[in-house]
Design an enzyme around this catalytic site. Structure first.
Site, PDB file in Angstrom:
ATOM      1  N   CYS A  65       0.826  -1.223   0.020  1.00 17.31           N
ATOM      2  CA  CYS A  65       0.043  -0.050   0.032  1.00 17.31           C
ATOM      3  C   CYS A  65       0.774   1.296   0.093  1.00 17.31           C
ATOM      4  O   CYS A  65       2.107   1.099   0.201  1.00 17.31           O
ATOM      5  CB  CYS A  65      -1.006   0.047   1.086  1.00 17.31           C
ATOM      6  SG  CYS A  65       0.023   0.353   2.757  1.00 17.31           S
ATOM      7  N   ALA A  68       2.992   1.642   3.127  1.00 20.75           N
ATOM      8  CA  ALA A  68       4.108   0.841   3.073  1.00 20.75           C
ATOM      9  C   ALA A  68       5.140   1.686   2.087  1.00 20.75           C
ATOM     10  O   ALA A  68       6.487   1.499   2.975  1.00 20.75           O
ATOM     11  CB  ALA A  68       3.966  -0.395   2.527  1.00 20.75           C
ATOM     12  N   ARG A  99      11.418  -4.987   6.581  1.00 21.00           N
ATOM     13  CA  ARG A  99      12.149  -4.782   5.616  1.00 21.00           C
ATOM     14  C   ARG A  99      13.612  -4.649   6.233  1.00 21.00           C
ATOM     15  O   ARG A  99      14.061  -3.991   7.114  1.00 21.00           O
ATOM     16  CB  ARG A  99      12.009  -3.376   4.796  1.00 21.00           C
ATOM     17  CG  ARG A  99      12.652  -2.962   3.579  1.00 21.00           C
ATOM     18  CD  ARG A  99      11.665  -2.041   2.911  1.00 21.00           C
ATOM     19  NE  ARG A  99      12.378  -1.458   1.646  1.00 21.00           N
ATOM     20  CZ  ARG A  99      13.020  -0.466   1.514  1.00 21.00           C
ATOM     21  NH1 ARG A  99      13.371   0.166   2.848  1.00 21.00           N
ATOM     22  NH2 ARG A  99      13.508   0.078   0.328  1.00 21.00           N
ATOM     23  N   HIS A 198       5.984   6.478  -2.068  1.00 20.69           N
ATOM     24  CA  HIS A 198       7.419   7.014  -2.487  1.00 20.69           C
ATOM     25  C   HIS A 198       7.524   8.683  -2.767  1.00 20.69           C
ATOM     26  O   HIS A 198       8.066   9.297  -2.080  1.00 20.69           O
ATOM     27  CB  HIS A 198       8.093   6.171  -3.537  1.00 20.69           C
ATOM     28  CG  HIS A 198       8.067   4.813  -3.566  1.00 20.69           C
ATOM     29  ND1 HIS A 198       8.338   4.131  -4.516  1.00 20.69           N
ATOM     30  CD2 HIS A 198       8.258   4.064  -2.394  1.00 20.69           C
ATOM     31  CE1 HIS A 198       8.113   2.842  -4.492  1.00 20.69           C
ATOM     32  NE2 HIS A 198       8.282   2.731  -2.984  1.00 20.69           N
TER      33      HIS A 198
HETATM   34 FE1  CFM Z   1      13.160   0.538  -5.309  1.00 24.55          FE
HETATM   35 FE2  CFM Z   1      12.596  -1.680  -5.742  1.00 24.55          FE
HETATM   36 FE3  CFM Z   1      10.997  -0.136  -4.237  1.00 24.55          FE
HETATM   37 FE4  CFM Z   1      13.728  -0.895  -3.660  1.00 24.55          FE
HETATM   38 FE5  CFM Z   1      12.598  -2.907  -2.071  1.00 24.55          FE
HETATM   39 FE6  CFM Z   1      11.593  -3.601  -4.114  1.00 24.55          FE
HETATM   40 FE7  CFM Z   1      10.141  -2.071  -2.691  1.00 24.55          FE
HETATM   41 MO1  CFM Z   1      10.765  -4.495  -1.996  1.00 24.55          MO
HETATM   42  S1  CFM Z   1      14.438  -1.202  -5.401  1.00 24.55           S
HETATM   43  S2  CFM Z   1      12.585   1.125  -3.366  1.00 24.55           S
HETATM   44  S3  CFM Z   1      14.451  -1.786  -1.680  1.00 24.55           S
HETATM   45  S4  CFM Z   1      11.361  -0.545  -6.400  1.00 24.55           S
HETATM   46  S5  CFM Z   1      12.756  -4.767  -2.801  1.00 24.55           S
HETATM   47  S6  CFM Z   1      12.101  -3.813  -6.363  1.00 24.55           S
HETATM   48  S7  CFM Z   1       9.341  -3.798  -3.694  1.00 24.55           S
HETATM   49  S8  CFM Z   1      10.846  -2.606  -0.967  1.00 24.55           S
HETATM   50  S9  CFM Z   1       9.434  -0.168  -2.965  1.00 24.55           S
END
Ligand code: CFM
Length: 545
Positions: A65, A68, A99, A198
């Site tokens: 989500c 997260a 994580r 993000h």
């Molecule tokens: Fe970038 Fe990723 Fe992500 Fe990531 Fe991660 Fe991920 Fe993620 Mo899991 S590199 S930041 S450190 S998009 S592994 S493939 S899904 S936490 S949001």
């Protein structure tokens, strides 16, 4: 598709049809646009894939989500900011240390990562409002720890009842002048995935934190490393290499980061973008506001690491740095090559599937390639079209009601702090020599034509793909781990790395080779009988049996 078709005869179109067959027509029509047969290699443009759209209700997505993405992914790795979750305790508990973003508590020892701060909202707070409870939580955290910063995260119910978390943050920030308090409207439902989180996190960090530290940190060749989250210690290995090369990493967004690192990011002379999905817009904003150019890098894979280091050397253009980088590569590579060569005797020609968030499904293909392994199918949970098709599609991206929900900051050059790092002539000379700024070609161009690329893969399709293509290893996350293993296929978690890592840089590559070698060579998986193997009607249909 007849039952007697052999695996080798599955054409990409057959596979796609098979994945869609069970769906009701409306669902199949939608999914068909997110399941793509790659045609990008040798073509001028990639075929279009639908990405960053809502998951169809009823489908068991692999996504997380928005909360997260904000609280966990971007702010989670920052050790000296107190992160308070405003919401029911479950949202905190399930985001607590799950994580594997590692941190080094540093000389000051200030590290709140092991703590779980929550307002623990109850029914009465939902009915009468939770602002007072939030205020009390912030005061308590401040009085206990006196941190440099306190961040507040909204969960779904907070958005639904309308608590004004920003007003609470402003009030207490004024009260505690030595503590930077700000909030994130990152309710879980705010966007279609963690990608929205993000963006919400990065916007607030850019607005409230970057630029705060006026004094420039010491060091030569100053860079920011954007989109590296120190999972399993990846960031430690990358920092080890930077140090050896004499490169000063001012600020990692956000692996092993601190308040002061974010606050000093404007002093860097180059931004290196690792995870394009989670942060590319920050690189753009740093350039517009402060004049810091950016390049795409990848430290997953030993050869990719060497390439990225050389790119940094070329940007600074100092022969002293270039020599040092080449020396470091020459020193590190023999051990890596020796292990790669040894494992290749067993791993060469084996196949992998990678379905992770937004970057690793691309980056890890380099590591597999170094082992002689091919990625036959891949996709992202929540990436956008540019991560598949390349940045050139950004101007044509459709803005829908969901993406409109996520604020785009308007940034202008800072009157005092903007400083062009290179003259237009220097930029031109670099570009003429083949150097590419702000450039990312996406995943599709690096995968074979005919390979199946799937956006927002779900449980059902994952099992179907494994059944049809039977990869030697399947890479995804914890939600997928056991269902895949039950199919008799080894599974590697590429979010948390299971309990392994680091996999970045030179030492990380060696760790990865050894671990994958062990996994794909293990006999134990052949003892598992997948459901279709137990069914005699189906058993007859596949060649591997
Ligand atoms: Fe970038 Fe990723 Fe992500 Fe990531 Fe991660 Fe991920 Fe993620 Mo899991 S590199 S930041 S450190 S998009 S592994 S493939 S899904 S936490 S949001």
């Amino acid at each position: 598709m007849t039952k007697t078709t052999k695996m080798v005869q599955w054409s990409p179109t057959d596979i796609k049809d098979e994945l869609l067959k069970k769906y009701p027509p409306k669902v199949a029509r939608k999914r068909a646009k997110q399941i793509m047969i790659n045609e990008a290699v040798g073509a001028d443009t990639s075929p279009e894939i639908v990405a960053n759209v809502r998951t169809i209700p009823g489908i068991i997505t692999m996504r997380g989500c928005t909360y997260a993405g904000c609280k966990g992914v971007i702010m989670g790795p920052t050790r000296d900011i107190v992160n308070i979750v405003h919401g029911p305790i479950g949202c905190s508990f399930y985001a607590w240390l799950t994580r594997r973003n590692q941190t080094d508590a540093g000389k000051d020892g200030e590290n709140y990562i092991p703590y779980c701060f929550s307002t623990d909202m109850q029914d009465q707070d939902i009915i009468f409002g939770g602002e007072k409870k939030l205020e009390a939580a912030i005061i308590e955290a401040y009085e206990l720890f006196h941190p440099k910063g306190i961040c507040i995260f909204a969960t779904c119910p907070v958005g639904l009842i309308g608590d004004d978390i920003h007003a609470v943050a402003r009030k207490l920030s004024a009260q505690y002048e030595d503590c930077n308090i700000f909030a994130f409207s990152c309710e879980g439902y705010k966007g279609v995935s963690q990608s929205a989180g993000h963006h919400i996190a990065n916007n607030q960090v850019f607005t409230h934190l970057v630029g705060e530290n006026k004094k420039s940190p010491e060091g030569e060749y100053k860079i920011n490393l954007l989109g590296e989250y120190n999972i399993g210690g990846d960031g430690f290995e990358i920092d080890r290499i930077f140090k050896k090369c004499g490169i000063t990493n001012i600020s990692t967004f956000s692996g092993n980061s601190t308040y002061d690192q974010f606050a000093s990011a404007q002093h860097a002379d180059l931004s290196c973008v690792m995870c394009h999905r989670s942060i590319n817009y920050v690189a753009d904003m740093l350039e517009t506001k402060y004049g810091i150019p950016w390049i795409k890098v990848n430290f997953i894979g030993a050869r990719s690491t060497a390439k990225s280091l050389r790119k940094i050397g070329e940007y600074f253009g100092d022969p002293k740095l270039i020599k040092r980088i080449n020396d470091v590569i020459a020193e590190e590579m023999p051990e890596v090559e020796a292990v790669a060569e040894e494992v290749r005797t067993r791993t060469n020609g084996k196949t992998a599937m990678i379905f992770v968030g937004g970057s690793r499904a691309h980056h890890y293909q380099d590591l597999f390639a170094e082992m002689g392994m091919k990625t036959i199918s891949a996709g992202y949970e929540f990436a956008h079209r540019d991560d598949y098709e390349g940045r050139e599609v950004i101007p044509s991206l459709k803005v829908d009601s969901d993406s409109r929900n996520i604020e785009e900051l308007t940034v202008e050059a800072d009157e005092k702090l903007f400083k062009a790092r290179k003259t237009p002539d220097e930029v031109k000379a670099l570009e003429e020599a083949g150097f590419k700024f702000k450039h990312y070609e996406g995943l599709n161009k690096d995968m074979d034509n005919g390979s199946i690329i799937v956006d927002d893969l779900n449980q059902y399709e994952a099992e179907k793909l494994v059944e049809i293509l039977k990869p030697d290893v399947f890479c995804a996350g914890i939600k997928e781990k056991f269902s895949i293993q039950k199919l008799g296929v080894p599974m590697k978690q590429l979010h948390s790395y299971d309990s392994g890592g680091p996999y970045a840089g030179f030492k990380g590559a060696v760790n990865f080779y050894k671990e994958i070698d062990r996994l794909v060579g293990s006999k134990v998986w052949s003892y598992m009988k997948a459901p279709w193997q137990k069914n005699p009607e189906l058993t007859a249909t596949f060649v591997w049996e």
